[in-house]
Design a protein around this motif. Structure first.
Motif, PDB file in Angstrom:
ATOM      1  N   GLU A   1       0.825  -1.223   0.000  1.00 36.71           N
ATOM      2  CA  GLU A   1       0.000   0.000   0.000  1.00 36.71           C
ATOM      3  C   GLU A   1       0.855   1.268   0.000  1.00 36.71           C
ATOM      4  OE1 GLU A   1      -2.579   0.215   3.423  1.00 36.71           O
ATOM      5  OE2 GLU A   1      -0.902   0.560   4.771  1.00 36.71           O
TER       6      GLU A   1
ATOM      7  N   PHE B   1     -10.936  -0.911   9.607  1.00 36.53           N
ATOM      8  CA  PHE B   1     -10.306  -1.167   8.304  1.00 36.53           C
ATOM      9  C   PHE B   1     -11.214  -0.692   7.160  1.00 36.53           C
ATOM     10  CE2 PHE B   1      -9.547  -3.846   4.569  1.00 36.53           C
ATOM     11  CZ  PHE B   1      -8.183  -3.655   4.384  1.00 36.53           C
TER      12      PHE B   1
ATOM     13  N   LYS C   1     -10.258   2.071   4.530  1.00 36.79           N
ATOM     14  CA  LYS C   1      -9.948   1.689   3.147  1.00 36.79           C
ATOM     15  C   LYS C   1     -11.060   2.007   2.150  1.00 36.79           C
ATOM     16  CE  LYS C   1      -5.818   0.298   3.107  1.00 36.79           C
ATOM     17  NZ  LYS C   1      -4.894   1.093   2.290  1.00 36.79           N
TER      18      LYS C   1
ATOM     19  N   LYS D   1      -4.569  -5.081   9.217  1.00 34.45           N
ATOM     20  CA  LYS D   1      -3.773  -5.290   8.000  1.00 34.45           C
ATOM     21  C   LYS D   1      -2.888  -6.526   8.127  1.00 34.45           C
ATOM     22  CE  LYS D   1      -3.727  -0.477   6.548  1.00 34.45           C
ATOM     23  NZ  LYS D   1      -2.986   0.795   6.602  1.00 34.45           N
TER      24      LYS D   1
END
Lengths: 152, 193
Positions: free
Chosen positions: A15, B145, B149, B177
Motif C-alpha cells: 500500500e 479497516f 480503506k 492489515k
C-alpha cells in the motif's frame, strides 16, 4: 535477508506506507525471492480490488425508494395510532379499573387480618388499666373545685 | 446547505432539504455498507434503511457529534445487524453450508461463472477471498479497516465514529492489515505454491 523478517511488512509495502529505507530493503529482497514477489503482487491486486469496489455510481431511484419507505413507515405508524386509540385505550381503562378493584380487595383483607382477636383483648385490657380513660380532665378539675368549696 | 441547516430543516419536515441530504450522503453510505456486505443490491437496501432511520431519529439527534459521524454510526450498525440476520438465515437454511470449505466455495464460484471471461473469473475469485479475509477480522478491526480503506477516513474521524481513542484506532488498523495479510498468505500458499 530472510522472508520471515520482512514478511509482516509486505502489506504496508504493497500500500506504499513504508519508510524509504524499509522500502529499499524489501525491494532488494523481492529481486531475489520469487515467492515474496508473487505474494506482493497478489496483495497489490487485492488492494486494487478494494479501490475498484469504491467506485459506485449513484442510483437515480434511490431517493424515491427511500421516500416510499418513509411513506410506508408513516402509514404503519398511523395505523398503530388508530389501533391504539380505538382498541388499546378502552382495554387499558378496563385493566386499570380491575387493578383498582383487586388492589382494594387485597388492601381490605390485609387490614382486617392485621388485628386479630388477641389484639382486641389487649386493647380492652389496656383500656381498663388506663386511669385516664375513666377519669377525664374535666372530672379532675370538677373534683378539685368541690374540694376547694368544701374547704371554704 | 450546512449539516446544521440540514438537521433543522429535516426536523421541520422540509422534504427538499431531506432530498438534498440524501443526494449528498448516499454514496458515502452505500460505500460503507458495501464494505461490510460485499453486495451492491443489499448495500442499497441497507442505505434505504439508514436514511429511514435518520428521518425517524433526527429529533433525537443531540448534535454532540457531527451529522456525518452519526450517519456513519447508523450505517455501520445497520450493516452489522444485516450480517447477523443473514448469517442466522443462512445457518437455518442450510446446515451443509456450515461445513463448506473455502475450496468448495471457490469451486462454486467457478461453476457459477462459466460464462464469464477468464480474467473476470479470476477477479471474482480473488475478490471473494479478500471478502472472506475481511469478514474473518474481529468486529472492531473490520469497522476501522473498512472505514479507512473504503471511505478513506482519517484515523481521527474513525476514532470519533467508534467512540474510541486515536491510538486504539491506529492499533486496530495495524492489526487488521497484519491479520488480513496472514489470511491472504495462507490462501496463497494453498493455491499458488
Amino acid at each position: 535477508m530472510k522472508c520471515d523478517k520482512l514478511h509482516k511488512d509486505l502489506i504496508f509495502f504493497a500500500e506504499g506506507s513504508l519508510t524509504f529505507e524499509r522500502k529499499n530493503e524489501i525491494n532488494d529482497h523481492l529481486s531475489e525471492c520469487d515467492t515474496c514477489r508473487k505474494f506482493v503482487s497478489e496483495l497489490t491486486y487485492s488492494l486494487e480490488i478494494i479501490n475498484k469496489e469504491k467506485i459506485i455510481e449513484t442510483n437515480p431511484f434511490l431517493y424515491s425508494r427511500i421516500l416510499n419507505k418513509i411513506n410506508n413507515y408513516e402509514q404503519s405508524a398511523n395505523t398503530f395510532k388508530v389501533f391504539a386509540t380505538k382498541l388499546l385505550r378502552p382495554v387499558f381503562v378496563i385493566l386499570l379499573i380491575l387493578f383498582g378493584i383487586f388492589s382494594g380487595i387485597k388492601l381490605g383483607s390485609s387490614y382486617s387480618s392485621k388485628y386479630t382477636d388477641k389484639d382486641s383483648e389487649i386493647q380492652i385490657i389496656t383500656y381498663y388499666l388506663n386511669d385516664l380513660q375513666h377519669e377525664s380532665v374535666e372530672t379532675i378539675l370538677l373534683s378539685e373545685e368541690l374540694e376547694i368549696e368544701n374547704i371554704n | 446547505m450546512t449539516d446544521r441547516e440540514f438537521v433543522l430543516e429535516i426536523r421541520k419536515g422540509n422534504q427538499q432539504a431531506f432530498r438534498m441530504f440524501v443526494e449528498k450522503y448516499q454514496l458515502t453510505v452505500i460505500k460503507t455498507c458495501n464494505g461490510f456486505i460485499h453486495n451492491l443490491e443489499d448495500a442499497e437496501d441497507i442505505t434505504q434503511e439508514v436514511f429511514l432511520e435518520v428521518y425517524k431519529s433526527i429529533h433525537n439527534f443531540r448534535e454532540e457529534s457531527k451529522l456525518s459521524t452519526w450517519l456513519y454510526r447508523i450505517a455501520v450498525n445497520k450493516s452489522l445487524n444485516h450480517l447477523r440476520k443473514y448469517k442466522l438465515k443462512k445457518n437455518l437454511e442450510s446446515i451443509e453450508s456450515l461445513f463448506m470449505t473455502n475450496k468448495n466455495m471457490i469451486n462454486e464460484i467457478r461453476d457459477n461463472s462459466n460464462l464469464l471471461p477468464d480474467d473476470e473469473i479470476e477477479q471474482s475469485e480473488k475478490a471473494k477471498i479478500l471478502h472472506q479475509a475481511i469478514d474473518s477480522l474481529s468486529t472492531n478491526q473490520r469497522i476501522s479497516f473498512i472505514l479507512n480503506k473504503y471511505e478513506d477516513l482519517s484515523y481521527k474521524e474513525i476514532a470519533e465514529i467508534m467512540n474510541t481513542s486515536l491510538s486504539a484506532v491506529e492499533s486496530l488498523i495495524h492489526r487488521a492489515k497484519i491479520n488480513l495479510q496472514k489470511k491472504l498468505f495462507n490462501y496463497y500458499k494453498k493455491n499458488y505454491k
